[in-house]
Design an enzyme around this catalytic site. Structure first.
Site, mmCIF file in Angstrom:
data_model
loop_
_atom_site.group_PDB
_atom_site.id
_atom_site.type_symbol
_atom_site.label_atom_id
_atom_site.label_comp_id
_atom_site.label_asym_id
_atom_site.label_seq_id
_atom_site.Cartn_x
_atom_site.Cartn_y
_atom_site.Cartn_z
ATOM 1 N N SER A 183 0.813 -1.206 0.000
ATOM 2 C CA SER A 183 0.000 0.000 0.000
ATOM 3 C C SER A 183 0.856 1.270 0.000
ATOM 4 O O SER A 183 0.353 2.342 -0.276
ATOM 5 C CB SER A 183 -0.953 -0.001 1.200
ATOM 6 O OG SER A 183 -0.265 0.272 2.382
ATOM 7 N N LYS B 28 0.089 4.713 6.631
ATOM 8 C CA LYS B 28 -0.368 5.660 5.612
ATOM 9 C C LYS B 28 0.215 7.039 5.871
ATOM 10 O O LYS B 28 0.714 7.319 6.949
ATOM 11 C CB LYS B 28 -1.911 5.780 5.659
ATOM 12 C CG LYS B 28 -2.677 4.512 5.327
ATOM 13 C CD LYS B 28 -2.724 4.252 3.834
ATOM 14 C CE LYS B 28 -3.560 3.013 3.517
ATOM 15 N NZ LYS B 28 -3.058 1.779 4.166
#
Lengths: 207, 207
Positions: free
Chosen positions: B126, B164
């Site tokens: 990711s 993230k």
DNA sequence: TGATTTTCCCCTTTTATTCGCCCACAATAG
DNA sequence: CTATTGTGGGCGAATAAAAGGGGAAAATCA
């Protein structure tokens, strides 16, 4: 002035006591803790420790022992010469942290390998598709043997150095393959190339 | 004044003993450690070592040997904690290695920071566009404050953890931005999110 | 006054020091 | 080439001092 074995035991006992109770022990408590029958013995020990500058106390004041900065520093110094980082688990997007089986730790040796290791800072983006970026630090090991596909630092024709993937081609030729679609592979005769190191690790620091 | 082989053994034994026990050995303990039958032999060695200025001792005082600063320094230099890697220069595709000004070294502390640091292993892709890959180790620092754009490990709604980039949005909302064009940003109310750490470093190991 | 610390005198154990003697090896004088 | 001498390394035993420990009384806080 160095401590004897016993003196160190006494000092350590006091340090532990203070640590646990947040106040300093009386001679009686020290005597009990060290299994001594006479307070005179305790007093003697405290006196030499004071003379050797490992602690201070107020004359005739009860519970007035204070460990000197010196001892505390020595304690600290003897501990953390090497840095270990606890490895808590694995993280995947969208799921909780999977914890690692045992209490694992990371240290530098895990990345540096055992042999003759050196570091370089990467300039440019020729290996960007292998996720090695401008500014990254790379650790390299001096090696005599290289396998196809290894990432190496190569000296070409004695003057040009580069980080590329290494492949043997027919006819005593080496192909140095960049990991960047904008760049073309370099083909050089094996005699013009010298391998300076094989990639062990990439280290990237943020801010 | 140079040491003989045996003298160096004696000196090293003492150094190790002090290192382990935090107090200095008696002649008897030295004798046992070096498999000597007579304390006279130990005494002789200590005497020549003192004459050669490798250690000091108090006359007739037990456990009063102190290694000289000189020896300790030599030790430190010859036994690098293995945690330091020489940084030889910068490498750019297609040009010689630029050498670094001074003799720089890398060590783990450079990446780990000073505070409360922990490590995780990355699973999934990711953050691939930020060149953080599946299998990479990341070092994180527990922090109370995060700035927009920082890469963080966040716990969402108490059950889901993810790596993230962190951005504040209007209306008490946080945007967690993956670095992968195939994935969409996550928008969560600020009260549902808990920051577990800020990214300090990425460490990738090859083979 | 009670809880502690300090001091004095004594004992035992641990430790450092010294002395005489031994061996092996290398350098050197005869 | 051999004998001598010097030096590092080693052994045991005897000796003396320091370190460790004790009992009890005196001195101080609080």
């Amino acid at each position: 002035m160095a401590l004897t074995k016993r003196q160190k035991q006494v000092l350590d006992f006091i340090a532990n006591f203070v640590d646990e109770h947040q106040y300093c022990p009386s001679y009686e408590e020290i005597a009990r803790g060290l299994d001594l029958a006479s307070l005179a013995t305790v007093h003697k020990h405290i006196s030499v420790l004071e003379a050797k500058n490992y602690l201070k106390r107020g004359f005739n004041q009860s519970r007035s022992i204070e460990l000197s900065a010196r001892y505390l520093q020595e304690q600290r110094r003897s501990k953390p010469p090497m840095r270990e980082i606890p490895l808590l688990g694995r993280i995947a997007a969208g799921s909780p942290v999977e914890s690692v089986e045992q209490r694992e730790v990371l240290n530098f040796a895990d990345f540096a390998g055992s042999g003759d290791t050196f570091a370089l800072e990467v300039r440019g983006n020729s290996m960007i598709d292998d996720h090695i970026c401008d500014g990254d630090m790379i650790l390299l090991e001096r090696v005599t043997e290289v396998r196809d596909g290894d990432i190496v630092v190569a000296l070409i024709a004695g003057c040009e150095t580069t980080l590329k993937r290494f492949y043997r081609e027919p006819g005593d030729t080496i192909r140095l393959q960049p990991a960047n679609s904008a760049l073309k592979p370099i083909l050089v005769p094996v005699r013009d190339i010298q391998i300076q190191g094989r990639l062990l690790a990439v280290l990237r620091k943020y801010k």
